[in-house]
Design a protein around this motif. Sequence first.
Motif, short mmCIF file in Angstrom:
data_model
loop_
_atom_site.label_atom_id
_atom_site.label_comp_id
_atom_site.label_asym_id
_atom_site.label_seq_id
_atom_site.Cartn_x
_atom_site.Cartn_y
_atom_site.Cartn_z
N ARG A 121 0.72 5.72 0.56
CA ARG A 121 0.02 6.94 0.94
C ARG A 121 0.89 8.12 0.52
O ARG A 121 2.08 8.15 0.84
N SER B 30 0.85 -1.20 0.00
CA SER B 30 0.00 0.00 0.00
C SER B 30 0.87 1.23 0.00
O SER B 30 2.02 1.19 0.48
N LEU C 180 3.21 3.05 -10.92
CA LEU C 180 1.89 3.46 -10.44
C LEU C 180 1.29 4.57 -11.28
O LEU C 180 0.11 4.91 -11.10
N SER D 7 -7.48 14.53 -1.14
CA SER D 7 -8.31 14.39 0.05
C SER D 7 -7.72 15.19 1.21
O SER D 7 -6.52 15.06 1.51
N SER E 223 -3.96 14.38 1.22
CA SER E 223 -3.43 13.02 1.17
C SER E 223 -4.13 12.22 0.08
O SER E 223 -5.26 12.55 -0.33
N THR E 224 -3.49 11.16 -0.37
CA THR E 224 -4.13 10.23 -1.30
C THR E 224 -5.06 9.27 -0.58
O THR E 224 -5.89 8.63 -1.20
N GLY E 225 -4.89 9.16 0.76
CA GLY E 225 -5.51 8.05 1.46
C GLY E 225 -4.70 6.79 1.19
O GLY E 225 -3.66 6.82 0.52
N ASN E 226 -5.16 5.66 1.69
CA ASN E 226 -4.44 4.40 1.54
C ASN E 226 -4.79 3.76 0.20
O ASN E 226 -5.96 3.50 -0.08
N LEU E 227 -3.79 3.48 -0.63
CA LEU E 227 -3.99 2.89 -1.95
C LEU E 227 -3.30 1.53 -2.00
O LEU E 227 -2.12 1.42 -1.64
N ASN E 228 -3.99 0.53 -2.46
CA ASN E 228 -3.47 -0.84 -2.46
C ASN E 228 -3.06 -1.29 -3.86
O ASN E 228 -3.77 -1.03 -4.84
N TYR E 229 -1.92 -1.98 -3.94
CA TYR E 229 -1.38 -2.44 -5.22
C TYR E 229 -0.76 -3.82 -5.04
O TYR E 229 -0.59 -4.32 -3.92
N VAL F 261 -0.57 9.66 -9.61
CA VAL F 261 -1.27 9.42 -8.34
C VAL F 261 -1.75 10.77 -7.80
O VAL F 261 -0.95 11.58 -7.33
#
Length: 223
Positions: free
Chosen positions: A56, A54, A80, A87, A65-71, A83
């Motif tokens: 951020r 993940s 990626l 937020s 922030s981007t918030g939490n992003l999962n990959y 991005v």
Amino acid sequence: MSSLVQGKLVKCDGSNVSNGYVVLEFGNQILFSEVTNGDFQFSAVRCSNEADFSVRGYDLDNLQSTGNLNYTFGTPTTNLGIVPVCSALTEYIVYQFKQNGVVYPPRYIFEGITAKPDPLNPNFDLAIIGKPLDDAQYYILLGFNTTVPGSYSNNELDLSILHTVGNSSSWLHFYTENDNFASYNLSQFGGVGEYIDVSFHGSGLTNGSPIEVNGYAHVLRDQ
């Protein structure tokens, strides 16, 4: 095995983030990358069963922030792409030191923030602690013995900060002792799950030289 993770952090208007950083987490590891004209890059050494991660991203100028992003990791490279950081941060602590006329860059804490009674500081009704678990160079404690909005100083506040310059770190304690001074303006003190807003100031001496700090906290009350 080693995996390269790269991408570009951009603001909501599409321009590159020039003052920000990205956090990557997988397994028990936490990695950091400052952005350069939006670009970020990690080299992650991982086990074969650590397939997911993940990230951020943070825009420090706009406190977003981007918030939490999962990959999922690719081999050898995971791109990626663009991005976006759009937020508003849920809570944050921002502060800045000035020592011997030198103004240091602002410090930002977005994670590891608590606002609740602290058993280690029983003299205060509530303590705001900013302690990111991934960065030992950043730690701040604001202890309050009042919950009524207003301006206060000295015995009504314990302001303690871990100050790091280069490879050297030292604790600074701002209150009535040791010729130090602390004050704060509590503009909002919400109930549990609501916001506490406070600006703070500290001044004094460290190793014989004058130092001061100014900051602001916008945090959610936990208890």
